[in-house]
Design a protein around this motif. Sequence first.
Motif, PDB file in Angstrom:
ATOM      1  N   SER A  78     -18.847 -52.207   4.287  1.00  0.00           N
ATOM      2  CA  SER A  78     -18.823 -50.830   3.753  1.00  0.00           C
ATOM      3  C   SER A  78     -18.087 -49.904   4.702  1.00  0.00           C
ATOM      4  CB  SER A  78     -20.252 -50.308   3.559  1.00  0.00           C
ATOM      5  OG  SER A  78     -20.869 -50.984   2.505  1.00  0.00           O
ATOM      6  N   ASP A 105     -27.226 -53.569   3.874  1.00  0.00           N
ATOM      7  CA  ASP A 105     -26.146 -52.588   4.002  1.00  0.00           C
ATOM      8  C   ASP A 105     -26.730 -51.182   3.910  1.00  0.00           C
ATOM      9  OD1 ASP A 105     -23.970 -50.994   3.903  1.00  0.00           O
ATOM     10  OD2 ASP A 105     -23.003 -51.987   2.214  1.00  0.00           O
ATOM     11  N   CYS A 110     -23.621 -48.122   2.779  1.00  0.00           N
ATOM     12  CA  CYS A 110     -22.814 -48.078   1.548  1.00  0.00           C
ATOM     13  C   CYS A 110     -22.841 -46.714   0.857  1.00  0.00           C
ATOM     14  CB  CYS A 110     -23.272 -49.161   0.604  1.00  0.00           C
ATOM     15  SG  CYS A 110     -22.309 -49.201  -0.918  1.00  0.00           S
TER      16      CYS A 110
END
Length: 508
Positions: free
Chosen positions: A416, A365, A368
């Motif tokens: 996210s 990710d 985020c």
Amino acid sequence: MSREARFRLFNTLTGAVEPVIPREPKHLRMYGCGPTVYSYAHIGNFRSFLTADLILRTAQALGWKTTYVSNITDVGHLSTDDTIDPSGEDRMARALRSKEGERFPNVWDLARYYTDAFLQDWDALGLLEPDVRPRAIEHVRELIQAIEELVAAQLAYETSLGVYFSVPGFADYGKLSGNEKASLLRNAARDVVVDTEKRDPRDFALWKKDPHHLMQWHSPWGWGFPGWHIECSVMAQIYLGDEIDLHTGGEDLIFPHHECEIAQAESLTGKPFARHWAHTRFLQVEGRKMSKRFGNFLRVRDLLGSHAAQEKNLALRMALISGQYRKPYNFTRATLRDAGVHIGRFKRARDIIQNATDSQHSGRDNLCDLLRNTYRHALHAMADDLNTPVAIAAALSGTKSILENGYDLSAAAARSAKTFLDQIDALLGVIPQSPAATAEPGESQAASAVGGNGIDVKAVERLIGERRKARARKDYARADALRDEILALGVELHDTPSGPKWRPKTTL
RNA sequence: GGUGACGUGGCCGAGUGGUUAGGCAGAGGCCUGCAAAGCCUUGUACGGCGGUUCGAAUCCGCCCGUCACCUCCA
């Protein structure tokens, strides 16, 4: 307390940007002056209602509870001068006689019709529903009671034309608008008839005696109808209590309307009515004051799309909030078009997220922290006197980060990204729904309402099929001709890696 | 006449005593059969004249212009 918990707004009462401090911590009780439903709402009306909407959304994003009351004025808003005397005509009654109003059998129907139209506009522009939406005509009993109390307390008196609030009895008159002296009112150019029974030029009507009025009620002072100012202060107090946290409206309401509300409410209770007052400036259209005379008078419904055109409605919303509420704002055709482009960008981010969330892409990710900070930045901007331009810039910047990843977005990053867009949507209300929630033009449009735009869906799909075949055999002349035909049907065509897609031609 | 707000690049619009707002349009590039759409890169600015300051678009004064309220308007 986190630093976002501070919510600062300009307070007309003090002339300064101040923290909003609810009497009950983290519970904002707010009253927003609603429309007088004598005609369709214009975009200026909604700029003001959107300010209230953004205040609510910001408070909620800060984790506050909100109680929001916004009224419908369906009687009593005088068309000439209700500050000086009650000789003015009720706006509703005048509307009934106008060309637009001729089709209504009576003023009650007219009020009902424009109330409904108003609520449709409200919904199309994605404003949060108030907790209570009181109507003046449903509160006449309470209005009469309040006037009786004022009369009993010697703060109001009766003449042969009506009942007036006695301004000299209220020492704080003028504290909101600065219009304190009677002499100022006398000096202003006026050509209205002054009720000679009035004791002070500033006294304003609480009740107008009028046995011929189209909407009338029986009162201790005979048949008649209530004044405009008393409606709002009484309804605010019924639903929010004697002391409310925040009161909003257009800048024109500062005087006389809100000044008079303060006088009535505070005289009745002896307590401060509203702690904080937020007023929205008028907008201009194409660089001038919006006016029928200049041909730049824009009603909300003229700019809304069909019922299915969510993106177009959001574009209008976006355009109307893209200037800070307290500065003059120039609404232009170009602004609206630009806003449409931004909405389209949000939509593409939704598409990408949808794709990625469904995928098995197990990358890390990478969004985020970035998006969390970007959202915080947006919220911080909103909490700083509703700085919508900065908040929108943050929304676009975060969206750009999502789009940069293209279809390489990992499933984790997509989550996210989805959180970000949902948060931005809660704050600003400008993010289209994900494709799953709405029909997607170009994929399942046969079942969607795109046909409601007057587009012949079957013909478009047939032509796209033909063009696909032509391209397959490299007959590009034929393919281009077909593309022109499709364009002529009001559809724009885009070749994408996953095949051709189409959508109704953008005509903002 | 009284009071207040504002004047930022082609356009819309933030911000601010010294460090990129953002967007649209324009220019260049990637992609495409060509386009479109999309993505990347990118130039131009703080109404005028004085003053304060090492330094002002940002503070102060004056001027010009726009808008608003004082009168129906969100």
